[in-house]
Design an enzyme around this catalytic site. Structure first.
Site, mmCIF file in Angstrom:
data_model
loop_
_atom_site.group_PDB
_atom_site.id
_atom_site.type_symbol
_atom_site.label_atom_id
_atom_site.label_comp_id
_atom_site.label_asym_id
_atom_site.label_seq_id
_atom_site.Cartn_x
_atom_site.Cartn_y
_atom_site.Cartn_z
ATOM 1 N N GLY A 102 0.789 -1.156 0.106
ATOM 2 C CA GLY A 102 -0.013 0.037 -0.078
ATOM 3 C C GLY A 102 0.840 1.335 -0.076
ATOM 4 N N ASP A 104 -0.195 4.122 0.958
ATOM 5 C CA ASP A 104 -0.536 5.034 2.243
ATOM 6 C C ASP A 104 0.503 4.408 3.529
ATOM 7 O OD1 ASP A 104 -1.468 2.164 2.448
ATOM 8 O OD2 ASP A 104 -3.348 2.988 3.376
ATOM 9 N N ARG A 105 0.984 3.432 3.329
ATOM 10 C CA ARG A 105 1.912 2.831 4.433
ATOM 11 C C ARG A 105 3.100 3.563 4.157
ATOM 12 N NH1 ARG A 105 2.284 -3.343 4.670
ATOM 13 N NH2 ARG A 105 3.506 -2.937 6.570
ATOM 14 N N THR A 129 -9.115 1.853 8.916
ATOM 15 C CA THR A 129 -9.771 0.653 8.532
ATOM 16 C C THR A 129 -9.123 -0.544 9.057
ATOM 17 O OG1 THR A 129 -10.941 1.592 6.399
ATOM 18 C CG2 THR A 129 -11.003 -0.949 6.715
ATOM 19 N N THR A 181 -24.878 -8.036 26.459
ATOM 20 C CA THR A 181 -24.290 -8.054 25.182
ATOM 21 C C THR A 181 -23.562 -6.978 24.987
ATOM 22 O OG1 THR A 181 -25.821 -9.779 24.530
ATOM 23 C CG2 THR A 181 -24.530 -8.519 22.991
#
Length: 255
Positions: A102, A104-105, A129, A181
């Site tokens: 990626g 972006d990294r 994400t 829950t």
């Protein structure tokens, strides 16, 4: 000429303009599926720009990249430079598969390296994400890192792939455990993510030599960084966009 950087992720599309001084302005988050909203920002930014615009775009989302390309082609900016993989990012790297990694990294690493310039190793934690923990040696070489599920993705996966679990959006107010829950789910999603990131940082710290600096970025950084590191955690917004500025427009190296 107007200069714009854009980051196409899996959950968000972000644009930002450079000022006359070459510094990055505040970013705008746009919906992935609404070119009408893109057009509103385009028109606002271009109304007093007779020379047009130059764009630099990082993408990890090919379908949306094609849609943005169509949008830009219709409006004919002066030039558009695309960064599709980590291999295209001008950062020193010792990684495998950069041509499929990626962008972006790599841009986050590039921006952090320019920001720090300390001769110390560093870790860059991007909270979107996915959560990535990137390692940078004291010599400024990106060695790769770790990729984990992001906070929102974890919550959505538990909701989508079970029959009865509700969708939650927990933050640091989540309990440590719950009697029903929903609070149980909030505890597991938030504090489980915090624990996972803390472990990933700790494991990379052990073999980087001197105690590395840790820089946080991404949409969930403000939530996760203090929970992992405390109030002194260093959060820097928009590192990917900052990296794009360095790669495409070469402003002064002061973030």
């Amino acid at each position: 000429m107007l200069r714009v950087v854009a980051d196409i992720g899996n959950s968000r599309l972000k644009w930002a303009r450079l000022g006359a001084d070459g510094m990055l302005g505040a970013s705008v988050s746009l919906p992935l599926d609404d070119p009408g909203a893109w057009a509103v920002v385009w028109d606002d930014w271009h109304q007093n720009e007779p020379e047009g615009s130059a764009w630099a775009v990082s993408t990890v989302n090919p379908p949306l990249a094609r849609r943005l390309e169509e949008f830009l082609n219709e409006r004919r900016p002066q030039c558009v430079r695309w960064f599709l993989t980590a291999a295209e990012v001008p950062v020193d790297k010792d990684v495998e598969g950069a041509d499929t990694g990626g962008s972006d990294r790599a841009f986050a690493v590039l921006a952090a390296s320019r920001l720090l310039e300390t001769g110390k190793p560093a870790l860059v934690v991007s909270c979107g994400t996915a959560i990535t923990v990137e390692r940078i040696t004291a010599a400024g070489v990106w060695q790769g890192g770790a990729i984990a599920m992001g906070l929102g993705l974890c919550a959505r996966a538990l909701h989508a792939f079970t029959a009865q679990l509700p969708l939650v959006s927990p933050d640091a107010t989540a309990p440590s455990w719950g009697r029903s829950t929903e609070p149980s789910l909030e505890a597991g999603v938030f504090w489980g993510t915090v624990g996972a990131v803390r472990e990933l940082i700790a494991r990379q710290r052990t073999d980087l030599g001197a105690d590395p600096l840790v820089v946080w970025t991404g949409g969930d950084a403000a939530l996760l960084a203090p929970a992992v590191e405390g109030p002194s955690a260093r959060v820097v917004p928009d590192l990917v966009l900052q990296g794009l500025v360095h790669a495409a427009f070469d402003p002064p190296h002061d973030l």
